[in-house]
Design a protein around this motif. Structure first.
Motif, mmCIF file in Angstrom:
data_model
loop_
_atom_site.group_PDB
_atom_site.id
_atom_site.type_symbol
_atom_site.label_atom_id
_atom_site.label_comp_id
_atom_site.label_asym_id
_atom_site.label_seq_id
_atom_site.Cartn_x
_atom_site.Cartn_y
_atom_site.Cartn_z
ATOM 1 N N VAL A 79 2.058 10.721 6.238
ATOM 2 C CA VAL A 79 3.400 10.170 6.049
ATOM 3 C C VAL A 79 4.395 11.071 6.772
ATOM 4 C CG1 VAL A 79 5.226 9.557 4.411
ATOM 5 C CG2 VAL A 79 2.836 9.175 3.789
ATOM 6 N N THR A 80 5.287 10.464 7.533
ATOM 7 C CA THR A 80 6.352 11.209 8.199
ATOM 8 C C THR A 80 7.690 10.771 7.612
ATOM 9 O OG1 THR A 80 5.101 11.372 10.268
ATOM 10 C CG2 THR A 80 7.477 11.726 10.399
ATOM 11 N N LEU A 81 8.466 11.727 7.126
ATOM 12 C CA LEU A 81 9.779 11.459 6.541
ATOM 13 C C LEU A 81 10.865 11.935 7.499
ATOM 14 C CD1 LEU A 81 9.221 12.755 2.870
ATOM 15 C CD2 LEU A 81 8.852 10.432 3.759
ATOM 16 N N TYR A 82 11.758 11.028 7.863
ATOM 17 C CA TYR A 82 12.878 11.374 8.752
ATOM 18 C C TYR A 82 14.029 11.867 7.878
ATOM 19 C CZ TYR A 82 15.635 10.721 13.096
ATOM 20 O OH TYR A 82 16.381 10.902 14.241
ATOM 21 N N LEU A 83 14.201 13.180 7.807
ATOM 22 C CA LEU A 83 15.154 13.779 6.876
ATOM 23 C C LEU A 83 16.444 14.255 7.537
ATOM 24 C CD1 LEU A 83 12.694 15.914 4.713
ATOM 25 C CD2 LEU A 83 13.537 13.599 4.265
ATOM 26 N N LEU A 84 16.356 14.744 8.764
ATOM 27 C CA LEU A 84 17.542 15.283 9.437
ATOM 28 C C LEU A 84 17.340 15.188 10.943
ATOM 29 C CD1 LEU A 84 20.283 16.861 9.095
ATOM 30 C CD2 LEU A 84 18.931 18.951 9.366
ATOM 31 N N SER A 85 18.191 14.426 11.598
ATOM 32 C CA SER A 85 18.062 14.275 13.046
ATOM 33 C C SER A 85 18.803 15.397 13.760
ATOM 34 C CB SER A 85 18.613 12.918 13.491
ATOM 35 O OG SER A 85 20.026 12.904 13.409
ATOM 36 N N SER A 86 18.458 15.584 15.016
ATOM 37 C CA SER A 86 19.178 16.575 15.814
ATOM 38 C C SER A 86 20.634 16.146 15.982
ATOM 39 C CB SER A 86 18.492 16.750 17.176
ATOM 40 O OG SER A 86 18.301 15.506 17.825
ATOM 41 N N ASP A 87 20.893 14.851 16.018
ATOM 42 C CA ASP A 87 22.265 14.354 16.111
ATOM 43 C C ASP A 87 23.067 14.693 14.854
ATOM 44 O OD1 ASP A 87 21.873 13.259 18.627
ATOM 45 O OD2 ASP A 87 21.325 11.286 17.845
ATOM 46 N N SER A 124 12.618 20.372 16.046
ATOM 47 C CA SER A 124 12.972 21.606 16.736
ATOM 48 C C SER A 124 13.726 22.541 15.790
ATOM 49 C CB SER A 124 13.853 21.278 17.951
ATOM 50 O OG SER A 124 14.383 22.460 18.525
ATOM 51 N N ASP A 125 13.478 23.832 15.937
ATOM 52 C CA ASP A 125 14.222 24.828 15.158
ATOM 53 C C ASP A 125 15.635 25.024 15.693
ATOM 54 O OD1 ASP A 125 11.979 25.218 13.620
ATOM 55 O OD2 ASP A 125 11.401 27.117 14.563
ATOM 56 N N ALA A 126 15.886 24.570 16.913
ATOM 57 C CA ALA A 126 17.187 24.782 17.545
ATOM 58 C C ALA A 126 18.304 24.161 16.714
ATOM 59 C CB ALA A 126 17.194 24.184 18.954
ATOM 60 N N GLY A 127 19.279 24.982 16.365
ATOM 61 C CA GLY A 127 20.419 24.506 15.604
ATOM 62 C C GLY A 127 20.231 24.530 14.105
ATOM 63 N N LEU A 128 19.007 24.780 13.634
ATOM 64 C CA LEU A 128 18.761 24.844 12.196
ATOM 65 C C LEU A 128 19.086 26.246 11.675
ATOM 66 C CD1 LEU A 128 15.327 22.993 11.814
ATOM 67 C CD2 LEU A 128 17.636 22.036 11.584
ATOM 68 N N PRO A 129 19.701 26.353 10.509
ATOM 69 C CA PRO A 129 19.983 27.681 9.952
ATOM 70 C C PRO A 129 18.697 28.402 9.583
ATOM 71 C CG PRO A 129 20.545 25.965 8.374
ATOM 72 C CD PRO A 129 20.224 25.273 9.660
ATOM 73 N N GLU A 130 18.718 29.700 9.665
ATOM 74 C CA GLU A 130 17.516 30.508 9.444
ATOM 75 C C GLU A 130 16.865 30.258 8.080
ATOM 76 O OE1 GLU A 130 14.842 33.412 8.213
ATOM 77 O OE2 GLU A 130 16.864 33.253 7.347
ATOM 78 N N PRO A 131 17.632 30.135 6.981
ATOM 79 C CA PRO A 131 16.981 29.895 5.685
ATOM 80 C C PRO A 131 16.166 28.597 5.665
ATOM 81 C CG PRO A 131 19.238 30.635 5.358
ATOM 82 C CD PRO A 131 19.089 30.353 6.816
ATOM 83 N N LEU A 132 16.645 27.557 6.346
ATOM 84 C CA LEU A 132 15.898 26.307 6.387
ATOM 85 C C LEU A 132 14.635 26.463 7.225
ATOM 86 C CD1 LEU A 132 15.465 23.352 5.795
ATOM 87 C CD2 LEU A 132 17.061 22.784 7.648
ATOM 88 N N VAL A 155 12.679 17.224 10.707
ATOM 89 C CA VAL A 155 13.937 17.939 10.466
ATOM 90 C C VAL A 155 14.397 18.547 11.790
ATOM 91 C CG1 VAL A 155 15.062 19.786 9.164
ATOM 92 C CG2 VAL A 155 13.197 18.479 8.112
ATOM 93 N N GLY A 156 15.667 18.317 12.151
ATOM 94 C CA GLY A 156 16.118 18.735 13.463
ATOM 95 C C GLY A 156 15.372 17.943 14.524
ATOM 96 N N TYR A 157 15.103 16.682 14.196
ATOM 97 C CA TYR A 157 14.246 15.856 15.032
ATOM 98 C C TYR A 157 15.052 14.871 15.870
ATOM 99 C CZ TYR A 157 10.725 12.543 16.534
ATOM 100 O OH TYR A 157 9.935 11.756 17.318
ATOM 101 N N GLY A 158 14.635 14.697 17.107
ATOM 102 C CA GLY A 158 15.181 13.666 17.984
ATOM 103 C C GLY A 158 14.074 13.206 18.909
ATOM 104 N N GLY A 159 13.884 11.905 19.025
ATOM 105 C CA GLY A 159 12.797 11.383 19.833
ATOM 106 C C GLY A 159 12.915 11.748 21.300
ATOM 107 N N ARG A 160 14.118 11.644 21.846
ATOM 108 C CA ARG A 160 14.309 11.991 23.256
ATOM 109 C C ARG A 160 14.082 13.482 23.483
ATOM 110 N NH1 ARG A 160 19.684 8.539 25.190
ATOM 111 N NH2 ARG A 160 18.702 6.473 25.172
ATOM 112 N N LYS A 161 14.569 14.286 22.549
ATOM 113 C CA LYS A 161 14.383 15.736 22.681
ATOM 114 C C LYS A 161 12.899 16.083 22.576
ATOM 115 C CE LYS A 161 15.649 20.212 20.691
ATOM 116 N NZ LYS A 161 15.564 20.804 22.040
ATOM 117 N N GLU A 162 12.191 15.401 21.698
ATOM 118 C CA GLU A 162 10.755 15.662 21.554
ATOM 119 C C GLU A 162 10.020 15.415 22.867
ATOM 120 O OE1 GLU A 162 7.113 14.427 18.567
ATOM 121 O OE2 GLU A 162 8.643 12.920 19.021
#
Length: 261
Positions: A79-87, A124-132, A155-162
């Protein structure tokens, strides 16, 4: 269907109806990988008069825990849950984003201690705060050898970025091997790109579900969903009922998947 107190999905008739649908499902026709776009959390909070969206996000996270149990109990493997997009990292208010990040970190921690589930961060970890990032990494490390339901947290996910990151990874690896540009052109195949996606090594989603009645992908699993079936539920994220999901599975089972044919 509602119970005597008006709450949906809790009356006797509802439970009987739900059991009937579940009994009618053939395990052989169920999807192996379900991707979920949970949407409508903010609208849910607004409709109930909450002052902040965090109430909706927290209710949505609780619903996703339920959703994973439904999937696991039915024998669905991924199962893949879309929780937070890069946008989302750039278009949400800081206060809402801060609350959402905390909720996701708590969810990752909780899921990593539940049943024998394997938790993986896809994004991607880019843009995500360190604790997350730390919470996601810890959940992944803690469950690395688990053999139960495979839970992808997008989390921090974007299809184009992927896809962009996958291509960069391929080029970097190719360059490190000292190969030529002509050789890269010959080696570049859909299978090779798939191996370098965040979900490399996993099956593509058979079924993509989205709540809240919206009918769009929102930059979610653009590559992997090329041959997926889609199902859109009117219920807002926190209001999703098990019967809604069972109906989605029943509908999926009736479809003739042609994989582009």
């Amino acid at each position: 269907m509602s119970s005597a107190d008006g709450s949906p999905g809790s009356g006797l008739l509802y439970r009987l109806y739900q059991r009937r649908i579940r009994r009618g499902l053939d395990p052989a026709t169920l999807p192996g990988h379900v991707a979920m776009i949970i949407d409508g959390n903010r609208r849910w909070a607004k409709q109930l008069g909450y002052q902040t969206a965090s109430h909706g996000h927290r209710a949505g996270a609780a619903k996703m825990r339920e959703f994973l149990e439904w999937c696991d109990d039915l024998g669905i493997r991924v199962v893949t849950l879309y929780l937070l997009s890069s946008d989302n990292l750039t278009n949400r208010p800081d206060s809402e984003l801060s609350d959402l990040i905390e909720i996701i970190a708590e969810l990752a921690e909780e899921l990593s201690h539940y049943r024998d589930w394997r938790v993986q961060h896809v994004g991607s970890d880019a843009g995500l705060p360190e604790p997350l990032v730390a919470a996601l990494d810890a959940a992944e490390a803690r469950t690395h050898d688990h053999r139960g339901l495979h839970v992808n947290l997008a989390v921090g996910y974007g299809g184009r970025k992927e896809i962009t990151d996958a291509m960069r990874s391929i080029v970097a690896s190719h360059h490190a091997e000292g190969r030529s540009l002509e050789d890269l052109a010959e080696r570049l195949t859909p299978d090779l790109i798939g191996e370098h996606l965040y979900t490399g090594g996993q099956p593509d989603p058979d079924l993509v579900v989205r709540t809240s009645g919206e009918q769009r992908l929102s930059d979610f699993m653009l590559w992997q969903s090329a041959h997926s079936e889609f199902y859109f539920v009117e219920a807002l994220g926190p209001n999703l009922r098990e019967v809604d999901f069972l109906r989605a599975l029943r509908d999926y089972a009736k479809r003739n998947r042609r994989f582009g044919g």
